[in-house]
Design an enzyme around this catalytic site. Structure first.
Site, PDB file in Angstrom:
ATOM      1  N   THR A  76       0.849  -1.194   0.000  1.00 20.68           N
ATOM      2  CA  THR A  76       0.000   0.000   0.000  1.00 20.68           C
ATOM      3  C   THR A  76       0.881   1.240   0.000  1.00 20.68           C
ATOM      4  O   THR A  76       0.647   2.195  -0.743  1.00 20.68           O
ATOM      5  CB  THR A  76      -0.882   0.003   1.273  1.00 20.68           C
TER       6      THR A  76
ATOM      7  N   GLU B 238     -17.007  14.775   9.572  1.00 17.34           N
ATOM      8  CA  GLU B 238     -16.387  13.923  10.600  1.00 17.34           C
ATOM      9  C   GLU B 238     -17.424  13.559  11.660  1.00 17.34           C
ATOM     10  O   GLU B 238     -18.152  14.407  12.150  1.00 17.34           O
ATOM     11  CB  GLU B 238     -15.189  14.680  11.225  1.00 17.34           C
TER      12      GLU B 238
ATOM     13  N   ILE C 279     -12.456   6.665   6.190  1.00 15.83           N
ATOM     14  CA  ILE C 279     -12.904   6.472   7.575  1.00 15.83           C
ATOM     15  C   ILE C 279     -12.069   5.413   8.296  1.00 15.83           C
ATOM     16  O   ILE C 279     -12.505   4.806   9.260  1.00 15.83           O
ATOM     17  CB  ILE C 279     -14.395   6.070   7.615  1.00 15.83           C
TER      18      ILE C 279
ATOM     19  N   HIS D 138      21.741  27.545  15.083  1.00 16.54           N
ATOM     20  CA  HIS D 138      20.927  28.750  14.928  1.00 16.54           C
ATOM     21  C   HIS D 138      21.181  29.361  13.549  1.00 16.54           C
ATOM     22  O   HIS D 138      22.336  29.445  13.137  1.00 16.54           O
ATOM     23  CB  HIS D 138      21.305  29.775  16.007  1.00 16.54           C
TER      24      HIS D 138
HETATM   25  P1  FAD Z   1       0.753  -3.227   2.947  1.00 18.94           P
HETATM   26  O1  FAD Z   1       1.615  -2.102   2.584  1.00 18.94           O
HETATM   27  O2  FAD Z   1      -0.710  -3.089   2.786  1.00 18.94           O
HETATM   28  O3  FAD Z   1       1.279  -4.463   2.083  1.00 18.94           O
HETATM   29  C1  FAD Z   1       0.640  -5.695   2.065  1.00 18.94           C
HETATM   30  C2  FAD Z   1       0.881  -6.338   0.721  1.00 18.94           C
HETATM   31  O4  FAD Z   1       0.447  -7.695   0.802  1.00 18.94           O
HETATM   32  C3  FAD Z   1       0.099  -5.714  -0.421  1.00 18.94           C
HETATM   33  O5  FAD Z   1       0.974  -5.318  -1.460  1.00 18.94           O
HETATM   34  C4  FAD Z   1      -0.845  -6.829  -0.898  1.00 18.94           C
HETATM   35  O6  FAD Z   1      -0.997  -6.847  -2.301  1.00 18.94           O
HETATM   36  C5  FAD Z   1      -0.110  -8.070  -0.423  1.00 18.94           C
HETATM   37  N1  FAD Z   1      -0.981  -9.219  -0.163  1.00 18.94           N
HETATM   38  C6  FAD Z   1      -2.084  -9.268   0.615  1.00 18.94           C
HETATM   39  N2  FAD Z   1      -2.583 -10.528   0.661  1.00 18.94           N
HETATM   40  C7  FAD Z   1      -1.754 -11.266  -0.108  1.00 18.94           C
HETATM   41  C8  FAD Z   1      -1.749 -12.644  -0.459  1.00 18.94           C
HETATM   42  N3  FAD Z   1      -2.646 -13.494   0.013  1.00 18.94           N
HETATM   43  N4  FAD Z   1      -0.767 -13.071  -1.284  1.00 18.94           N
HETATM   44  C9  FAD Z   1       0.162 -12.221  -1.779  1.00 18.94           C
HETATM   45  N5  FAD Z   1       0.197 -10.912  -1.473  1.00 18.94           N
HETATM   46  C10 FAD Z   1      -0.750 -10.458  -0.649  1.00 18.94           C
HETATM   47  N6  FAD Z   1       2.069   5.332   6.567  1.00 18.94           N
HETATM   48  C11 FAD Z   1       3.108   6.094   6.949  1.00 18.94           C
HETATM   49  O7  FAD Z   1       3.875   5.691   7.825  1.00 18.94           O
HETATM   50  N7  FAD Z   1       3.355   7.322   6.376  1.00 18.94           N
HETATM   51  C12 FAD Z   1       2.547   7.807   5.419  1.00 18.94           C
HETATM   52  O8  FAD Z   1       2.799   8.910   4.922  1.00 18.94           O
HETATM   53  C13 FAD Z   1       1.435   7.050   5.008  1.00 18.94           C
HETATM   54  N8  FAD Z   1       0.614   7.521   4.049  1.00 18.94           N
HETATM   55  C14 FAD Z   1      -0.450   6.757   3.649  1.00 18.94           C
HETATM   56  C15 FAD Z   1      -1.307   7.275   2.694  1.00 18.94           C
HETATM   57  C16 FAD Z   1      -2.391   6.537   2.262  1.00 18.94           C
HETATM   58  C17 FAD Z   1      -3.318   7.113   1.215  1.00 18.94           C
HETATM   59  C18 FAD Z   1      -2.617   5.229   2.799  1.00 18.94           C
HETATM   60  C19 FAD Z   1      -3.763   4.399   2.333  1.00 18.94           C
HETATM   61  C20 FAD Z   1      -1.769   4.712   3.765  1.00 18.94           C
HETATM   62  C21 FAD Z   1      -0.678   5.471   4.208  1.00 18.94           C
HETATM   63  N9  FAD Z   1       0.191   5.007   5.190  1.00 18.94           N
HETATM   64  C22 FAD Z   1       1.228   5.777   5.607  1.00 18.94           C
HETATM   65  C23 FAD Z   1       0.010   3.682   5.818  1.00 18.94           C
HETATM   66  C24 FAD Z   1       0.969   2.653   5.185  1.00 18.94           C
HETATM   67  O9  FAD Z   1       0.747   2.604   3.798  1.00 18.94           O
HETATM   68  C25 FAD Z   1       0.747   1.284   5.807  1.00 18.94           C
HETATM   69  O10 FAD Z   1       0.840   1.390   7.216  1.00 18.94           O
HETATM   70  C26 FAD Z   1       1.796   0.299   5.322  1.00 18.94           C
HETATM   71  O11 FAD Z   1       1.748   0.175   3.929  1.00 18.94           O
HETATM   72  C27 FAD Z   1       1.565  -1.071   5.968  1.00 18.94           C
HETATM   73  O12 FAD Z   1       2.515  -1.965   5.501  1.00 18.94           O
HETATM   74  P2  FAD Z   1       2.198  -3.536   5.449  1.00 18.94           P
HETATM   75  O13 FAD Z   1       3.412  -4.160   4.877  1.00 18.94           O
HETATM   76  O14 FAD Z   1       1.707  -4.000   6.748  1.00 18.94           O
HETATM   77  O15 FAD Z   1       0.972  -3.696   4.446  1.00 18.94           O
HETATM   78  P1  NAI Z   2      -8.061   7.566  10.334  1.00 12.27           P
HETATM   79  O1  NAI Z   2      -8.334   6.522  11.324  1.00 12.27           O
HETATM   80  O2  NAI Z   2      -6.841   8.385  10.425  1.00 12.27           O
HETATM   81  O3  NAI Z   2      -9.285   8.594  10.314  1.00 12.27           O
HETATM   82  C1  NAI Z   2     -10.600   8.187  10.074  1.00 12.27           C
HETATM   83  C2  NAI Z   2     -11.516   9.308  10.520  1.00 12.27           C
HETATM   84  O4  NAI Z   2     -12.819   8.997  10.077  1.00 12.27           O
HETATM   85  C3  NAI Z   2     -11.577   9.471  12.041  1.00 12.27           C
HETATM   86  O5  NAI Z   2     -11.480  10.817  12.363  1.00 12.27           O
HETATM   87  C4  NAI Z   2     -12.932   8.876  12.390  1.00 12.27           C
HETATM   88  O6  NAI Z   2     -13.502   9.454  13.545  1.00 12.27           O
HETATM   89  C5  NAI Z   2     -13.735   9.231  11.137  1.00 12.27           C
HETATM   90  N1  NAI Z   2     -14.884   8.371  10.889  1.00 12.27           N
HETATM   91  C6  NAI Z   2     -15.004   7.039  11.092  1.00 12.27           C
HETATM   92  N2  NAI Z   2     -16.224   6.610  10.690  1.00 12.27           N
HETATM   93  C7  NAI Z   2     -16.874   7.711  10.217  1.00 12.27           C
HETATM   94  C8  NAI Z   2     -18.163   7.913   9.644  1.00 12.27           C
HETATM   95  N3  NAI Z   2     -19.010   6.905   9.479  1.00 12.27           N
HETATM   96  N4  NAI Z   2     -18.487   9.170   9.269  1.00 12.27           N
HETATM   97  C9  NAI Z   2     -17.632  10.206   9.421  1.00 12.27           C
HETATM   98  N5  NAI Z   2     -16.394  10.057   9.967  1.00 12.27           N
HETATM   99  C10 NAI Z   2     -16.026   8.833  10.339  1.00 12.27           C
HETATM  100  O7  NAI Z   2      -8.178   6.834   8.915  1.00 12.27           O
HETATM  101  P2  NAI Z   2      -7.788   7.289   7.446  1.00 12.27           P
HETATM  102  O8  NAI Z   2      -7.658   8.759   7.355  1.00 12.27           O
HETATM  103  O9  NAI Z   2      -8.734   6.591   6.552  1.00 12.27           O
HETATM  104  O10 NAI Z   2      -6.361   6.661   7.274  1.00 12.27           O
HETATM  105  C11 NAI Z   2      -6.180   5.259   7.487  1.00 12.27           C
HETATM  106  C12 NAI Z   2      -4.862   4.992   8.099  1.00 12.27           C
HETATM  107  O11 NAI Z   2      -3.839   5.097   7.111  1.00 12.27           O
HETATM  108  C13 NAI Z   2      -4.451   5.990   9.172  1.00 12.27           C
HETATM  109  O12 NAI Z   2      -5.013   5.676  10.414  1.00 12.27           O
HETATM  110  C14 NAI Z   2      -2.983   5.825   9.186  1.00 12.27           C
HETATM  111  O13 NAI Z   2      -2.682   4.690   9.961  1.00 12.27           O
HETATM  112  C15 NAI Z   2      -2.675   5.547   7.728  1.00 12.27           C
HETATM  113  N6  NAI Z   2      -2.217   6.781   7.069  1.00 12.27           N
HETATM  114  C16 NAI Z   2      -1.101   7.394   7.530  1.00 12.27           C
HETATM  115  C17 NAI Z   2      -0.651   8.550   6.961  1.00 12.27           C
HETATM  116  C18 NAI Z   2       0.552   9.208   7.519  1.00 12.27           C
HETATM  117  O14 NAI Z   2       1.244   8.586   8.303  1.00 12.27           O
HETATM  118  N7  NAI Z   2       0.861  10.443   7.152  1.00 12.27           N
HETATM  119  C19 NAI Z   2      -1.319   9.162   5.826  1.00 12.27           C
HETATM  120  C20 NAI Z   2      -2.512   8.466   5.451  1.00 12.27           C
HETATM  121  C21 NAI Z   2      -2.903   7.315   6.050  1.00 12.27           C
END
Ligand code: FAD
Ligand code: NAI
Length: 468
Positions: free
Chosen positions: A42, A205, A273, A447
């Site tokens: 992801t 929210e 969410i 600084h």
């Molecule tokens: P994932 O990255 O989800 O990887 C799991 C992988 O397993 C996937 O590629 C999937 O295809 C594969 N997989 C699943 N099931 C199978 C199977 N049965 N066989 C083979 N492959 C499989 N975190 C941060 O720290 N900083 C950020 O700035 C940040 N920004 C984010 C922005 C967005 C829009 C989103 C959605 C998430 C963000 N996150 C961020 C969260 C971060 O992406 C996740 O916490 C992280 O990717 C988790 O790593 P993971 O390896 O556990 O899982």
């Molecule tokens: P989130 O958990 O950060 O926020 C979800 C928000 O949706 C909360 O404020 C919650 O109260 C609200 N919510 C839940 N149900 C709702 C409903 N029915 N109606 C209205 N509001 C509702 O989840 P988000 O933003 O989807 O991100 C998912 C995860 O991905 C994060 O928790 C984080 O772990 C990871 N992520 C990390 C980033 C980073 O590190 N910069 C960037 C983006 C994602």
């Protein structure tokens, strides 16, 4: 008879690929199964990296529009080239995912392309992307299957007009009116991107505040700042449905506590969410593995062990859903499998929201300390009084340090301001070493730098802040 691996990892995201690389470094025979077609999970494909690419580019666009003239920089007619902005995002993603393939080769990790399924202890079947199946025999299985977007009942995601966090990164045009459901990390980051590019953004929210896990004072300051940037918030509000016409969306809302309903017009709705662990069709039950009600994979040792010879890391287990947490889990499990020590302290995993200003925190916040009855002393310093922030005309926000009353040990730090996503690392190191606030207060900081605000906040714990 097929060869026997030391470890087979299912999932090639930050949890899986770091586990694989570390296992390879430690001389283990390792395979990583990934079904996506590219490595990086992801995070690299549809999360951290593409979102930061868009935040960076949209941030520069917004600065050119609103800040350059004040700095004495004149530009001609400013135009948005969304196609190119998306192309540079894809370039960043492609380069980084290929980089992991290179690291796999370098560390002798076998990359198996396909969908993995556990058949029982020591056996993983892969439905190969190229066709057919292959069964891998292994001493250890690591589940690193990550997470997927949570959905709202009755709201269908089409990834065109009603989109998840994945579709939000690839909109084909800037929506005139954008509604985000959820004022969490994705809501604020993606809301910022599209607002900078010209959308009228409303964030709905459920709770009465934004960014629930953040310190309340920081969240309040963030809300004030984002409102000034044009984001509108409907707090304490729930979405009850979305009506689609050919050209428009009508988002029906009502107060979370009940009351009169209302509606918002939108061209695009982003549902953000939260995310839920992904373990569909994994065969977890074949090794006696279970999940809790939210789908989080249960661990029997409080850390990473699911069953004898089966481990799990990253978003699919307990702890924050963050890439660096998943990386640390993966590294720790590779080391445990190799007979070394492996441990991750989730209290010291920093959180960063990459908006402008950035928001960053680590450790406990004021609400958590109060709830736990821990006595603490607070030191706070505003960027308005930091010379570098003043020089750069980027004075929003503050640094707050919380230290235990009596011992002065740092319990948490909470920041909002330009660049705090980098600055927070100083506190993480200090807390890893069990530092007192005085240790930071007496450490020389260059600084003029933004990090001087951290030192001043630390000095504030004992009441001797100097720059004001
Ligand atoms: P994932 O990255 O989800 O990887 C799991 C992988 O397993 C996937 O590629 C999937 O295809 C594969 N997989 C699943 N099931 C199978 C199977 N049965 N066989 C083979 N492959 C499989 N975190 C941060 O720290 N900083 C950020 O700035 C940040 N920004 C984010 C922005 C967005 C829009 C989103 C959605 C998430 C963000 N996150 C961020 C969260 C971060 O992406 C996740 O916490 C992280 O990717 C988790 O790593 P993971 O390896 O556990 O899982
Ligand atoms: P989130 O958990 O950060 O926020 C979800 C928000 O949706 C909360 O404020 C919650 O109260 C609200 N919510 C839940 N149900 C709702 C409903 N029915 N109606 C209205 N509001 C509702 O989840 P988000 O933003 O989807 O991100 C998912 C995860 O991905 C994060 O928790 C984080 O772990 C990871 N992520 C990390 C980033 C980073 O590190 N910069 C960037 C983006 C994602």
């Amino acid at each position: 008879m097929s060869e026997i691996y030391d470890v087979v990892i299912i999932g090639g995201g930050p949890g899986g690929y770091n586990c694989a690389i570390r296992a390879g470094q430690l001389g283990l025979k390792v395979a990583c199964v990934e079904m996506r077609g590219t490595l990086g999970g992801t995070c690299l494909n549809v999360g951290c990296i593409p979102s930061k690419a868009l935040l960076h580019a949209s941030g520069l666009y917004a600065a050119a529009k609103t800040d350059f003239a004040g700095l004495g920089i004149k530009v001609g007619k400013l135009e948005l080239d969304l196609t190119q902005m998306m192309a540079q995002k894809s370039d960043a993603v492609d380069g980084l995912t290929k980089g992991i393939e290179f690291l796999f080769k370098k560390n002798k990790v076998e990359y198996v392309k396909g969908r993995g399924k556990i058949l029982g202890k020591g056996r993983v079947e892969v439905a190969l992307a190229a066709g057919g199946t292959q069964v891998l025999e292994t001493k250890n299985i690591v589940i690193a299957t990550g997470s997927e977007p949570a959905t709202l009942p009755g709201i269908e995601i089409d990834e065109e007009r009603v989109v998840s966090n994945t579709g939000a990164l690839s909109l084909k045009a800037v929506p005139k009116k954008l509604v985000l459901i959820g004022a969490g990390v994705i809501g604020l980051e993606m809301g910022s991107v599209w607002a900078r590019l010209g959308s009228e953004v409303t964030v709905v929210e459920y709770l009465e505040r934004i960014l629930p896990p953040a310190d309340a004072e920081v969240a309040k300051e963030a809300e004030r700042t984002f409102k000034k940037q044009g984001l509108a918030f409907r707090l304490g509000t729930k979405v009850t449905g979305i009506e689609k016409t050919k050209t428009k969306l009508k988002v029906n809302i009502e107060p979370a506590k009940g009351g009169a309903s209302d509606a918002l017009d939108a061209d695009v709705v982003i549902v953000a969410i939260g995310r839920k662990p992904y373990t569909e069709g994994l065969g977890l039950e074949t090794v006696g593995g279970t999940t809790d009600k939210r789908g989080v994979v249960d661990v029997i040792d409080g850390h990473f062990k699911v069953a004898d010879g089966v481990w799990a890391v990253g978003d699919c287990i307990h702890g924050p859903m963050l890439a660096h947490k998943a990386e640390d889990d993966g590294t720790a499990v590779a080391e445990l499998i190799a007979g070394k020590a492996g441990h991750v302290d989730y209290n010291l995993v920093p959180s960063v929201v990459y908006t402008n200003p950035e928001i960053a925190w680590v450790g406990k916040n004021e609400e958590e300390l109060k709830a736990a009855g821990v006595e603490y002393v607070k030191g706070k310093f505003p960027f308005m009084a930091n010379s570098r922030a003043r020089t750069n005309h980027e004075t929003a926000g503050f640094v707050k340090i919380l230290a235990e009353k009596g011992s002065d040990r740092i319990l948490g730090a909470h920041m909002i301001g330009v660049g705090v996503g980098e600055i927070i690392a100083e506190i993480c190191v200090a807390m890893e070493f069990g530092a007192a606030s005085e240790d930071i207060a007496r450490t020389s900081h260059a600084h003029p730098t933004l990090s001087e605000a951290v030192r001043q906040a630390a000095m504030g714990v004992e009441g001797w802040t100097m720059q004001m």
